[in-house]
Design a protein around this motif. Structure first.
Motif, PDB file in Angstrom:
ATOM      1  N   ALA A   1       0.844  -1.194   0.000  1.00 17.68           N
ATOM      2  CA  ALA A   1       0.000   0.000   0.000  1.00 17.68           C
ATOM      3  C   ALA A   1       0.882   1.248   0.000  1.00 17.68           C
ATOM      4  O   ALA A   1       0.654   2.186   0.766  1.00 17.68           O
ATOM      5  CB  ALA A   1      -0.918  -0.013   1.214  1.00 17.68           C
ATOM      6  N   ASP A   2       1.929   1.246  -0.850  1.00 10.88           N
ATOM      7  CA  ASP A   2       2.852   2.381  -0.850  1.00 10.88           C
ATOM      8  C   ASP A   2       2.665   3.265  -2.079  1.00 10.88           C
ATOM      9  O   ASP A   2       3.484   4.127  -2.364  1.00 10.88           O
ATOM     10  CB  ASP A   2       4.309   1.899  -0.768  1.00 10.88           C
ATOM     11  CG  ASP A   2       4.672   0.916  -1.872  1.00 10.88           C
ATOM     12  OD1 ASP A   2       3.793   0.626  -2.717  1.00 10.88           O
ATOM     13  OD2 ASP A   2       5.822   0.463  -1.903  1.00 10.88           O
ATOM     14  N   GLY A   3       1.588   3.022  -2.832  1.00 13.61           N
ATOM     15  CA  GLY A   3       1.295   3.887  -3.964  1.00 13.61           C
ATOM     16  C   GLY A   3       0.345   5.006  -3.541  1.00 13.61           C
ATOM     17  O   GLY A   3       0.100   5.219  -2.353  1.00 13.61           O
ATOM     18  N   VAL A   4      -0.181   5.710  -4.535  1.00 13.79           N
ATOM     19  CA  VAL A   4      -1.110   6.813  -4.269  1.00 13.79           C
ATOM     20  C   VAL A   4      -2.519   6.383  -4.681  1.00 13.79           C
ATOM     21  O   VAL A   4      -2.751   6.066  -5.849  1.00 13.79           O
ATOM     22  CB  VAL A   4      -0.709   8.082  -5.053  1.00 13.79           C
ATOM     23  CG1 VAL A   4      -1.728   9.192  -4.821  1.00 13.79           C
ATOM     24  CG2 VAL A   4       0.688   8.538  -4.655  1.00 13.79           C
ATOM     25  N   ALA A   5      -3.437   6.338  -3.714  1.00 14.01           N
ATOM     26  CA  ALA A   5      -4.845   6.071  -4.033  1.00 14.01           C
ATOM     27  C   ALA A   5      -5.496   7.416  -4.348  1.00 14.01           C
ATOM     28  O   ALA A   5      -5.895   8.157  -3.446  1.00 14.01           O
ATOM     29  CB  ALA A   5      -5.531   5.382  -2.861  1.00 14.01           C
TER      30      ALA A   5
ATOM     31  N   PHE B   1       9.263  17.851  -8.977  1.00 16.95           N
ATOM     32  CA  PHE B   1       7.808  18.018  -8.964  1.00 16.95           C
ATOM     33  C   PHE B   1       7.346  18.289  -7.533  1.00 16.95           C
ATOM     34  O   PHE B   1       7.986  17.860  -6.568  1.00 16.95           O
ATOM     35  CB  PHE B   1       7.116  16.756  -9.481  1.00 16.95           C
ATOM     36  CG  PHE B   1       7.346  16.470 -10.939  1.00 16.95           C
ATOM     37  CD1 PHE B   1       6.393  16.802 -11.889  1.00 16.95           C
ATOM     38  CD2 PHE B   1       8.525  15.864 -11.360  1.00 16.95           C
ATOM     39  CE1 PHE B   1       6.598  16.537 -13.237  1.00 16.95           C
ATOM     40  CE2 PHE B   1       8.739  15.599 -12.705  1.00 16.95           C
ATOM     41  CZ  PHE B   1       7.779  15.937 -13.636  1.00 16.95           C
ATOM     42  N   ARG B   2       6.221  18.966  -7.434  1.00 14.35           N
ATOM     43  CA  ARG B   2       5.630  19.160  -6.098  1.00 14.35           C
ATOM     44  C   ARG B   2       4.927  17.885  -5.648  1.00 14.35           C
ATOM     45  O   ARG B   2       5.066  17.461  -4.504  1.00 14.35           O
ATOM     46  CB  ARG B   2       4.634  20.326  -6.126  1.00 14.35           C
ATOM     47  CG  ARG B   2       4.029  20.647  -4.763  1.00 14.35           C
ATOM     48  CD  ARG B   2       3.245  21.953  -4.820  1.00 14.35           C
ATOM     49  NE  ARG B   2       2.651  22.247  -3.520  1.00 14.35           N
ATOM     50  CZ  ARG B   2       1.436  21.859  -3.159  1.00 14.35           C
ATOM     51  NH1 ARG B   2       0.689  21.157  -3.993  1.00 14.35           N
ATOM     52  NH2 ARG B   2       0.961  22.170  -1.960  1.00 14.35           N
ATOM     53  N   SER B   3       4.162  17.274  -6.574  1.00 13.35           N
ATOM     54  CA  SER B   3       3.429  16.045  -6.208  1.00 13.35           C
ATOM     55  C   SER B   3       3.118  15.255  -7.483  1.00 13.35           C
ATOM     56  O   SER B   3       1.999  15.304  -7.983  1.00 13.35           O
ATOM     57  CB  SER B   3       2.136  16.387  -5.462  1.00 13.35           C
ATOM     58  OG  SER B   3       1.347  17.278  -6.256  1.00 13.35           O
ATOM     59  N   LEU B   4       4.124  14.552  -8.000  1.00 11.39           N
ATOM     60  CA  LEU B   4       3.954  13.788  -9.238  1.00 11.39           C
ATOM     61  C   LEU B   4       3.103  12.552  -8.956  1.00 11.39           C
ATOM     62  O   LEU B   4       3.461  11.703  -8.138  1.00 11.39           O
ATOM     63  CB  LEU B   4       5.318  13.374  -9.802  1.00 11.39           C
ATOM     64  CG  LEU B   4       5.306  12.575 -11.101  1.00 11.39           C
ATOM     65  CD1 LEU B   4       4.640  13.354 -12.226  1.00 11.39           C
ATOM     66  CD2 LEU B   4       6.738  12.196 -11.504  1.00 11.39           C
ATOM     67  N   GLY B   5       1.959  12.454  -9.639  1.00 13.43           N
ATOM     68  CA  GLY B   5       1.043  11.339  -9.394  1.00 13.43           C
ATOM     69  C   GLY B   5       0.950  10.340 -10.524  1.00 13.43           C
ATOM     70  O   GLY B   5       0.615   9.178 -10.302  1.00 13.43           O
ATOM     71  N   LEU B   6       1.225  10.788 -11.783  1.00 14.99           N
ATOM     72  CA  LEU B   6       1.092   9.885 -12.927  1.00 14.99           C
ATOM     73  C   LEU B   6       2.185  10.185 -13.943  1.00 14.99           C
ATOM     74  O   LEU B   6       2.367  11.334 -14.349  1.00 14.99           O
ATOM     75  CB  LEU B   6      -0.287  10.047 -13.580  1.00 14.99           C
ATOM     76  CG  LEU B   6      -0.522   9.249 -14.878  1.00 14.99           C
ATOM     77  CD1 LEU B   6      -0.433   7.741 -14.625  1.00 14.99           C
ATOM     78  CD2 LEU B   6      -1.881   9.603 -15.497  1.00 14.99           C
ATOM     79  N   VAL B   7       2.907   9.137 -14.328  1.00 15.39           N
ATOM     80  CA  VAL B   7       3.919   9.229 -15.379  1.00 15.39           C
ATOM     81  C   VAL B   7       3.408   8.483 -16.602  1.00 15.39           C
ATOM     82  O   VAL B   7       3.070   7.297 -16.515  1.00 15.39           O
ATOM     83  CB  VAL B   7       5.257   8.606 -14.915  1.00 15.39           C
ATOM     84  CG1 VAL B   7       6.234   8.516 -16.082  1.00 15.39           C
ATOM     85  CG2 VAL B   7       5.862   9.419 -13.789  1.00 15.39           C
TER      86      VAL B   7
ATOM     87  N   LYS C   1      11.009  10.445  -9.656  1.00 14.55           N
ATOM     88  CA  LYS C   1      10.826  11.868  -9.343  1.00 14.55           C
ATOM     89  C   LYS C   1       9.545  12.114  -8.549  1.00 14.55           C
ATOM     90  O   LYS C   1       9.221  13.244  -8.210  1.00 14.55           O
ATOM     91  CB  LYS C   1      10.856  12.700 -10.629  1.00 14.55           C
ATOM     92  CG  LYS C   1      12.269  12.784 -11.215  1.00 14.55           C
ATOM     93  CD  LYS C   1      12.349  13.694 -12.409  1.00 14.55           C
ATOM     94  CE  LYS C   1      13.776  13.776 -12.935  1.00 14.55           C
ATOM     95  NZ  LYS C   1      14.671  14.508 -12.019  1.00 14.55           N
ATOM     96  N   GLY C   2       8.788  11.064  -8.308  1.00 15.14           N
ATOM     97  CA  GLY C   2       7.604  11.172  -7.461  1.00 15.14           C
ATOM     98  C   GLY C   2       7.656  10.113  -6.377  1.00 15.14           C
ATOM     99  O   GLY C   2       8.546   9.266  -6.357  1.00 15.14           O
ATOM    100  N   MET C   3       6.706  10.139  -5.455  1.00 13.30           N
ATOM    101  CA  MET C   3       6.612   9.126  -4.410  1.00 13.30           C
ATOM    102  C   MET C   3       5.766   7.975  -4.942  1.00 13.30           C
ATOM    103  O   MET C   3       4.539   7.950  -4.797  1.00 13.30           O
ATOM    104  CB  MET C   3       5.988   9.724  -3.142  1.00 13.30           C
ATOM    105  CG  MET C   3       6.863  10.779  -2.472  1.00 13.30           C
ATOM    106  SD  MET C   3       8.452  10.108  -1.926  1.00 13.30           S
ATOM    107  CE  MET C   3       7.903   9.034  -0.604  1.00 13.30           C
ATOM    108  N   ASN C   4       6.430   7.047  -5.625  1.00 19.46           N
ATOM    109  CA  ASN C   4       5.746   5.893  -6.215  1.00 19.46           C
ATOM    110  C   ASN C   4       4.532   6.299  -7.060  1.00 19.46           C
ATOM    111  O   ASN C   4       3.397   5.887  -6.785  1.00 19.46           O
ATOM    112  CB  ASN C   4       5.306   4.913  -5.122  1.00 19.46           C
ATOM    113  CG  ASN C   4       6.493   4.316  -4.389  1.00 19.46           C
ATOM    114  OD1 ASN C   4       7.555   4.110  -4.982  1.00 19.46           O
ATOM    115  ND2 ASN C   4       6.329   4.040  -3.120  1.00 19.46           N
ATOM    116  N   PRO C   5       4.729   7.126  -8.087  1.00 19.17           N
ATOM    117  CA  PRO C   5       3.594   7.520  -8.938  1.00 19.17           C
ATOM    118  C   PRO C   5       3.094   6.338  -9.758  1.00 19.17           C
ATOM    119  O   PRO C   5       3.798   5.338  -9.934  1.00 19.17           O
ATOM    120  CB  PRO C   5       4.216   8.590  -9.856  1.00 19.17           C
ATOM    121  CG  PRO C   5       5.657   8.200  -9.955  1.00 19.17           C
ATOM    122  CD  PRO C   5       6.016   7.657  -8.601  1.00 19.17           C
ATOM    123  N   ASP C   6       1.868   6.454 -10.220  1.00 19.67           N
ATOM    124  CA  ASP C   6       1.344   5.454 -11.150  1.00 19.67           C
ATOM    125  C   ASP C   6       2.027   5.628 -12.505  1.00 19.67           C
ATOM    126  O   ASP C   6       2.437   6.737 -12.870  1.00 19.67           O
ATOM    127  CB  ASP C   6      -0.173   5.619 -11.296  1.00 19.67           C
ATOM    128  CG  ASP C   6      -0.910   5.210 -10.025  1.00 19.67           C
ATOM    129  OD1 ASP C   6      -0.637   4.106  -9.526  1.00 19.67           O
ATOM    130  OD2 ASP C   6      -1.737   5.990  -9.529  1.00 19.67           O
TER     131      ASP C   6
END
Length: 684
Positions: free
Chosen positions: A237-241, A379-385, A404-409
């Protein structure tokens, strides 16, 4: 997989002395295990043949009786030709040895001899490569002898002897890695027996059975890595929901100037579902040219931005980046979403401003080339690559952007349709979504293959299309003239067409032009201020000019099938009928088959399947950086059924609780540990 034999230095094998360990190191062999894993790539068959049943040009082994007096012709001091008459029942043949004049004294009338060589049916000649005299020393007659890929001083004879010695000394240390249930299910021989028979098959049938067993093991272990990774990753559960506003996303889709196909809707639903989960999405979106991947990716980016995160879209060329930037600006302008562009051509000042805005979150989506993965991009909050045309980027480049993000999708797109077999092999750790439909109203492109002597008719065809207000691409394999290759080049063709079409504007585009010049040419072509564009394959991917209806490819036999299909996909994007004309004089069968495939079908998946058969998986992707596994025995085309079976078996196994705890699976768990599957890093 590191088993006991992989810890024993190869110099422990009897006969590996002196410089031999260094010579084996050049082949990548340092341990006994690596020596036993160094399988032959083919076998020499020394089974005695009946001359009445062989074909001209066959490599054969025959036994006969010397009946003539050997004759030697010398050519200078070293080169020679030795001939002798041999009776090989029922024929009277001539055996020929080159540069073996010293054998003359051994060829005594009445002596039995076993000869291996190339058969000339017309002249009843056998060009001898190997000779044996029965009863004198060891014989390989009637056997299959392995042929290894060797280099330097190492000979086939030494390699065969050393491998046999290694099996004799250490064969008992080969540990079985496949569970007994799989050995029983497929009636596979033991690992020890299979390795031994691959190096020393008693018959063709034994060799086939041994290969079948080791190919399954190789594919099963690869798929086990993929399936275990997926199982573990989906539990993390270390991704972004992402808290998506689905009604807002649906409103965005309804406001599009076209209706999504059922295929696009299904794929979008899969992506939106993943974005809401707590694990990291890792999905491959593949679809034919013009199937509408970009709008699916744009909708996913819209959803992520509206959920409070940023998006990144990495593409291989500046032209494509600029085109995507314009497309996203049009789509997102009514919603206040800010799109930035980062390529190597962006000025220093603009770049500094953009990087600052990106870091502060003032830019929602950035489109760019390799420039996106430079160290100073934050990035400030990279969510999707989103990566477009992923096979053009190396594994490392893709992973740098992701970090470059915290485990982006991650959504990976390709317009090179990949056969199912290759997709589950190269991207076994990804979920695969496929767009099979083309948007309604899209007319199939009519494709023709013509020879160079029909060039005048082709020019007439171009003149007709342009006179009706359409535009044409002319593709050449080279930028300028080459001394080594007799093919058309863009600079010469541009000059010729300017002369042939004095009433029309003919542009030139190639990879050596400055980015600003390339962008200027494409803008002129997009605005129909250029009617004919002469180009290299720089326009292969993504360029969208709906008014262009004609694609002409010079020396088309020099391009791969998937590349030709990509080029063809630059036309057929508007309301008018489009055409692709391939000018080619293929000299070999592969070139002819490519032209036939292109004229037979517009289906990118069928094209990709044929391209894979003609070129092989390594060439299909272009580089080792693609992340394709380098199998020792398995072939991703020939062994596709085994690959799919291995994947299903591995997926079934990792779902079982006893796989993670049971003693009978400890060797497989150790294999996964050594492959770092239990680490938190994403697979690459």
């Amino acid at each position: 997989m590191k088993l006991n034999v992989y810890e024993i230095p190869v110099k422990q094998v009897q006969g590996v002395r002196g410089k031999k360990p260094e010579e084996l190191l050049a082949l990548g062999i340092t341990t006994v295990g690596e020596l036993l894993d160094y399988y032959p790539f083919r076998y020499e068959d020394y089974t005695l043949r009946d001359l009445t049943e062989v074909k001209d040009g066959d490599r054969i082994t025959v036994q006969g009786t010397i009946v003539g007096i050997p004759q030697v012709q010398m050519y200078g001091r070293i080169k020679s030709r030795l001939t002798c008459k041999i009776v090989v029942d029922p024929l009277f043949i001539t055996a020929v040895w080159f540069n073996r004049h010293f054998m003359k004294d051994q060829l005594v009338a009445g002596t039995e001899v076993v000869l291996t060589g190339k058969w000339d049916q017309k002249r009843l000649h056998l060009t001898v490569s190997e000779s044996e005299f029965p009863g004198k020393g060891s014989s390989q007659t009637g056997t299959l002898q392995p042929v290894y890929s060797i280099a330097g001083p190492i000979t086939q004879k030494w390699m065969r002897k050393t491998t046999r010695q290694a099996l004799e000394q250490y064969g008992d240390l080969l540990i079985e890695v496949l569970p007994q249930e799989l050995l029983d299910r497929y009636e596979l021989m033991s690992r020890k027996q299979a390795v031994s028979l691959l190096h020393m098959p008693g018959s063709v049938q034994e060799g086939v059975r041994a290969r079948k067993r080791m190919v399954y093991e190789e594919l099963f272990l690869f798929q086990l890595k993929m399936q275990a990774y997926r199982a573990l990753n989906h539990e993390r559960a270390d991704g972004v929901a992402h808290p998506l506003d689905l009604p807002e996303v649906r409103a965005f889709v309804r406001a599009l100037p076209f209706v999504l196909t059922d295929s696009q809707k299904n794929v979008l639903a899969e992506i939106l579902h993943d974005l809401q989960q707590s694990f990291c999405m890792s999905r491959l979106l593949q679809g034919d040219v013009g199937a509408g991947k970009t709008v699916v990716a744009a909708t996913a980016l819209f959803a992520v931005v509206k959920a409070g995160y940023q998006g990144a879209l990495m593409v291989p060329t500046e032209i494509l980046a600029e085109q995507h930037k314009r497309s996203l600006d049009r789509l997102f302008e009514p919603y206040g979403i800010q799109v930035g562009l980062l390529t190597g051509s962006v000025s220093d000042k603009k770049r500094r401003d953009l990087l600052a805005s990106l870091q502060m979150g003032l830019i929602d989506i950035v489109v760019g080339t390799h420039a996106l993965i430079q160290e100073d991009v934050y990035f400030r909050s990279l969510g999707l690559v989103v990566t477009d045309e992923q096979h053009r980027f190396g594994v490392n480049q893709r992973s740098i952007l992701r970090r470059k993000g915290m485990n982006p999708d991650v959504l990976t797109m390709t317009a090179t349709p990949i056969p199912r077999t290759l997709a589950i092999t190269a991207f076994g750790d990804m979920d695969v979504s496929t767009l099979r439909e083309l948007p309604k109203g899209r007319k199939p492109i009519k494709t023709y293959s013509v020879t160079h002597d029909m060039l005048e008719r082709v020019l007439g065809f171009i003149r007709r299309e342009v006179s009706e207000g359409r535009q044409a691409y002319i593709i050449c394999p080279l930028i300028e003239e080459s001394e080594k290759l007799d093919v058309q080049n863009a600079i010469d063709v541009h000059a010729q067409l300017q002369f042939a079409f004095p009433d029309y504007q003919v542009g030139l585009l190639h990879g050596r032009m400055p980015a600003a010049d390339k962008d200027g040419v494409m803008r002129e072509f997009s605005a129909n201020r250029l009617q004919v564009l002469v180009s290299t394959t720089v326009i292969e991917v993504g360029v969208d000019v709906p008014n262009a209806t004609l694609m002409i490819v010079y020396d088309a036999h020099r391009f791969g099938l998937s590349q030709l299909h990509q080029l063809r996909g630059r036309v057929g994007r508007g309301e008018h009928q489009s055409y692709c004309v391939l000018i080619a004089d293929p000299k070999n069968e592969i070139g002819k088959q490519r032209m036939k495939a292109m004229t037979d079908t517009n289906d990118g998946f069928e094209i990709a399947r044929r391209d894979l058969e003609l070129r092989g998986p390594g060439d299909f992707f272009g580089t080792k950086q693609s992340g394709l596994p380098d199998f020792r025995l398995a072939d991703m085309v020939a062994d596709f059924e085994t690959m799919e079976q291995a994947r299903d078996d591995a997926a079934e196994l990792v779902k079982r609780p006893d796989f993670w705890t049971g003693a009978s699976y400890s060797i497989l768990r150790e294999f996964l540990r050594r492959e770092h599957i239990f680490d938190s890093e994403l697979l690459d």
